[in-house]
Design an enzyme around this catalytic site. Structure first.
Site, PDB file in Angstrom:
ATOM      1  N   GLU B 160       0.860  -1.187   0.000  1.00  0.00           N
ATOM      2  CA  GLU B 160       0.000   0.000   0.000  1.00  0.00           C
ATOM      3  C   GLU B 160       0.893   1.231   0.000  1.00  0.00           C
ATOM      4  OE1 GLU B 160      -3.023   0.156   3.095  1.00  0.00           O
ATOM      5  OE2 GLU B 160      -2.814   2.326   3.254  1.00  0.00           O
ATOM      6  N   GLU B 165      -2.423  11.163   3.170  1.00  0.00           N
ATOM      7  CA  GLU B 165      -3.449  10.953   4.185  1.00  0.00           C
ATOM      8  C   GLU B 165      -3.483  12.210   5.042  1.00  0.00           C
ATOM      9  OE1 GLU B 165      -4.203   6.827   5.986  1.00  0.00           O
ATOM     10  OE2 GLU B 165      -2.031   6.947   5.725  1.00  0.00           O
TER      11      GLU B 165
END
Lengths: 471, 283
Positions: B160, B165
């Site tokens: 990932e 974020e």
């Protein structure tokens, strides 16, 4: 400080030069004038910055010597603002509070988004109010952050500017008020350092509100203005924390759905000018404020008749704007026996300066004059006057009984007079002049301690005004 | 954090907005023989979100619901993802992903999660998006990549790459991470980037990675702020196969915590564009 004065002198000189220029040059725009106001952000570094010599003005009743410059304590540099909050029993003032106002021209703060400072206290404590924009003049752009929580280590605090575009010439650089409610009446010390207006760039997501964000609906009356309250601005700060400040109405722009009914001025005072319905809303820097005031205007306010002029010795007034009132314990005793439902009267309502008692959910209610005030000696008086307006329909069984109690709780006597439905009129004032002799069984009336209004729920909503005894 | 950016590892890229970095790298690292210069200028995919309505169906899928195990996508997230226009639409040149507070299918919030799984998958290259973020406690938007083999190689083995974020109660901070075997979830290789004098919810910012076999570089606007190499991760490097793109706005969960009284809804992430450039060196 010397340098400061020189700088002020230069500023004044340049203003003068500018005015002279303005006098002969016709094409200088008005905006050019703003440039003459200082855009300095610093308020206190190691010394007050640019405040002039006479900048500290304590609040009435506060300890005037609370402020000093502490050269042994600083977040940065050599000195800080030190505030010694006095004990609550200090004869020289039971709190600390003052404004820091520029002794000279105001500043142009339009380039900043917050007042910031570092602060700590001798113990963890909430400072009641810290802000800016208070100048003991109009205070039009006053900002207040309440309950500022200070710890014993230095931390940075942010007081956002609700709308900096309004602050083209501001003199109120800082103000505070600090008491000892949180500390059991004992004094403490707190320090502010590096006080300055800053452009943080992280003050965002404005959420202004009026009326504390509530949508309020109420009746209003022609020529009875209403002052908008609960005006705040909330920003999200760079730390993710929401910061709410109290903002003066002049930061807001007010709108009305019907200016022929009601409209607000820049001071948040709503004028009621016609019948109909109007809703007042507001924006702050083009952001819609939460909260609104919906007004239903049927006409003018129906005041009680004005009582006649009387000699002071002929009247004992309990509640009237026409006479000097005697002190009372309360206008609503809120008796906690579980039977009283009556609300209102605490305090009376203020209709443009005219005080009126509005009892609602009435079953019974007492006006007390026996606890902490002297009972009324009505021996020489002959009549009770009271104006009553029933704010609802009057049915055949409706009544209001007036009861007087003498010497409450100690050989108590009482007498009553019942006003029946044939006397009361729906939605109209009725003026009653009742001979005190009619209060059968009262006997002695030298120590009157209670006057009751009793409807047993037959009438719920009344206005009462001009309660007095006379001869 | 041990992976803080080292200048000798700078990989210059021929991208106009990174010209300053390029110059800096050229002057500072001329003697470094190990440096690799990639040419990430060949645009192979872009969505400028210029067509109003639903996002381009040839490029975007939706993850619907609360995750395959109904557990909030493994994070106890509180939202139910939908493909309704209330939660996702293209409007006025932007992709809008909107988190709402509403009762829906047993959840208290709705939002959307778009993926290019099976529609656009690529190994290496430059992946970037220009985004204005929402704000508020419990709001957790992301622009990220997931390995296209997660069905066979269970996460985190499939890899990932979190390009961006952000937590809505830290409006000045984003972070970029990689998750793989031995370095996932709380142990992920990650670094924060903090804006000074600005915040991510008041304007658009470009979030991107430059990804080659030797490194993944992270940048925000013109600032290259981190480089992660196979030597940096505490396990196998699992970033040599195609990944697909995910854009989502999560609400609540163990990582951001729940929304609080100050969180206002709806909250919308605006995406101006998503662009992917090929890594020419790996052709």
């Amino acid at each position: 400080m010397k340098n400061r004065k020189q700088r002020n002198g230069k500023t004044i000189l340049s203003v003068l030069v500018f005015m002279i220029l303005l006098g002969c040059e016709r094409d200088l725009s008005d905006e050019a004038e703003f440039a003459t106001f200082s855009t300095t952000g610093d308020v206190f570094t190691d010394l007050p910055v640019g405040l002039g010599s006479n900048f500290y003005f304590p609040f009435l009743g506060s300890k005037a010597t609370a402020f000093s410059v502490d050269e042994n304590t600083a977040y940065e540099g050599q000195a800080s603002i030190r505030i010694d909050v006095p004990n609550a029993n200090d004869p020289n003032g039971n709190f600390a509070g003052a404004i820091f106002r520029i002794d000279g021209s105001g500043r142009n703060l339009t380039g900043f988004d917050a007042l910031t400072f570092w602060a700590k206290a001798s113990q963890g404590v909430n400072i009641g109010e810290i802000g800016f924009g208070q100048d003991f003049g109009e205070n039009k752009f006053q900002v207040t952050r309440t309950n500022v929580s200070l710890g014993t280590q230095w931390a940075k605090y942010v007081i956002p500017i609700p709308d900096a575009s309004k602050l083209i010439e501001e003199k109120g650089m800082l103000w505070y008020a600090a008491g000892t409610n949180d500390t059991g009446g004992f004094g403490y010390t707190f320090w502010l350092d590096e006080v300055r207006f800053e452009n943080l760039g992280t003050i965002a997501q404005a959420q202004p509100s009026i009326l504390n964000g509530e949508d309020v609906e109420q009746d209003a009356f022609i020529d009875i203005p209403i002052t908008l309250t609960g005006l705040t601005q909330t920003f999200n700060s760079g730390s993710g924390e929401n910061i709410t400040v109290i903002a003066k109405p002049s930061y807001f722009d007010f709108q009305s759905t019907n200016v022929d009914v009601a409209r607000s001025n820049e001071l948040g005072v709503v004028s009621v000018v016609g019948t109909g319905q109007a809703t007042i809303t507001a924006t702050l820097a083009n952001v819609a404020a939460a909260g609104s005031l919906a007004l239903d205007v049927a006409g003018t306010f129906d005041f009680a008749p004005t009582p006649p002029a009387r000699d002071a010795g002929d009247v004992i007034s309990v509640f009237s704007d026409a006479y000097n009132n005697v002190p009372v314990d309360y206008y609503n005793g809120f008796f906690t026996d579980g039977f009283q439902t009556t609300e209102g009267g605490a305090p009376p309502i203020d209709v443009n300066g005219d005080m009126i008692i509005n009892y609602t959910l009435l079953n019974f209610v007492g006006i007390g004059t026996f606890n902490d005030v002297a009972p009324l000696n009505l021996t020489d008086m002959t009549h009770l006057h009271v104006d009553i307006k029933v704010n609802e329909a009057v049915d055949a069984d409706d009544f209001i009984r007036l009861q007087l109690l003498n010497s409450v709780g100690n050989n108590e006597t009482s007498g009553s007079v019942t006003i029946d439905s044939s006397t009361l009129v729906a939605n109209q004032w009725v003026s009653l002049d009742i001979p005190l002799a009619d209060f059968a069984d009262l006997g002695d009336r030298s120590q009157i301690g209670l006057l009751f209004f009793i409807s047993d729920g037959t009438i719920a909503d009344i206005f009462v005004d001009n309660i007095y005894y006379y001869k | 954090m041990k992976n803080s950016y080292k200048i000798k590892h700078t990989i210059a890229v021929q991208v106009p907005m990174l010209l300053i970095l390029l110059l800096f790298a050229m002057t500072a690292c001329e003697t470094e023989e190990t440096q690799t210069v990639t040419t990430l200028t060949k645009l192979v995919m872009s969505d400028e979100f210029d067509t109003e309505g639903a996002p381009n169906p040839s490029l975007w899928n939706y993850n619907i619901g609360r995750g395959p195990n109904g557990d909030g996508w493994g994070n106890q997230e509180l939202q139910f993802y939908t493909d309704r226009t209330e939660n996702v639409k293209v409007d006025n040149g932007f992709l809008l992903i909107t988190a709402r507070e509403e009762s829906f299918e047993g959840a208290s919030y709705t939002s959307a999660r778009l993926t290019t799984q099976g529609l656009f998958e690529q190994a290496y290259g430059r992946f970037e998006a220009r985004i204005r973020l929402p704000y508020g406690k419990g709001i957790w938007p992301a622009f990220w990549l997931l390995g296209n083999d997660c069905d066979q190689n269970i996460w985190p083995q499939c890899g990932e790459i979190d390009v961006m974020e952000y937590l809505g109660d830290s409006p000045t901070v984003v972070f970029g991470s990689v998750h793989g075997p031995g370095y996932s979830a709380g142990e992920a290789e990650t670094k924060e980037y903090e804006l000074t004098g600005d915040r991510f919810d008041t304007g658009f910012h470009v979030f991107g990675i430059e990804w080659s076999p030797e490194y993944i570089n992270y940048y925000v606007d013109g600032d290259l702020y981190n480089q992660i190499t196979p030597e940096d991760v505490a396990g196998e490097w699992v970033f040599d196969h195609p990944f697909y793109i995910i854009l989502n706005v999560a609400v609540g969960g163990t990582f951001p915590g729940s929304p609080n009284d100050e969180t206002t809804f709806p909250q919308t992430m605006l995406v101006d564009y998503v662009r992917v450039y090929e890594n020419n060196l790996t052709d």
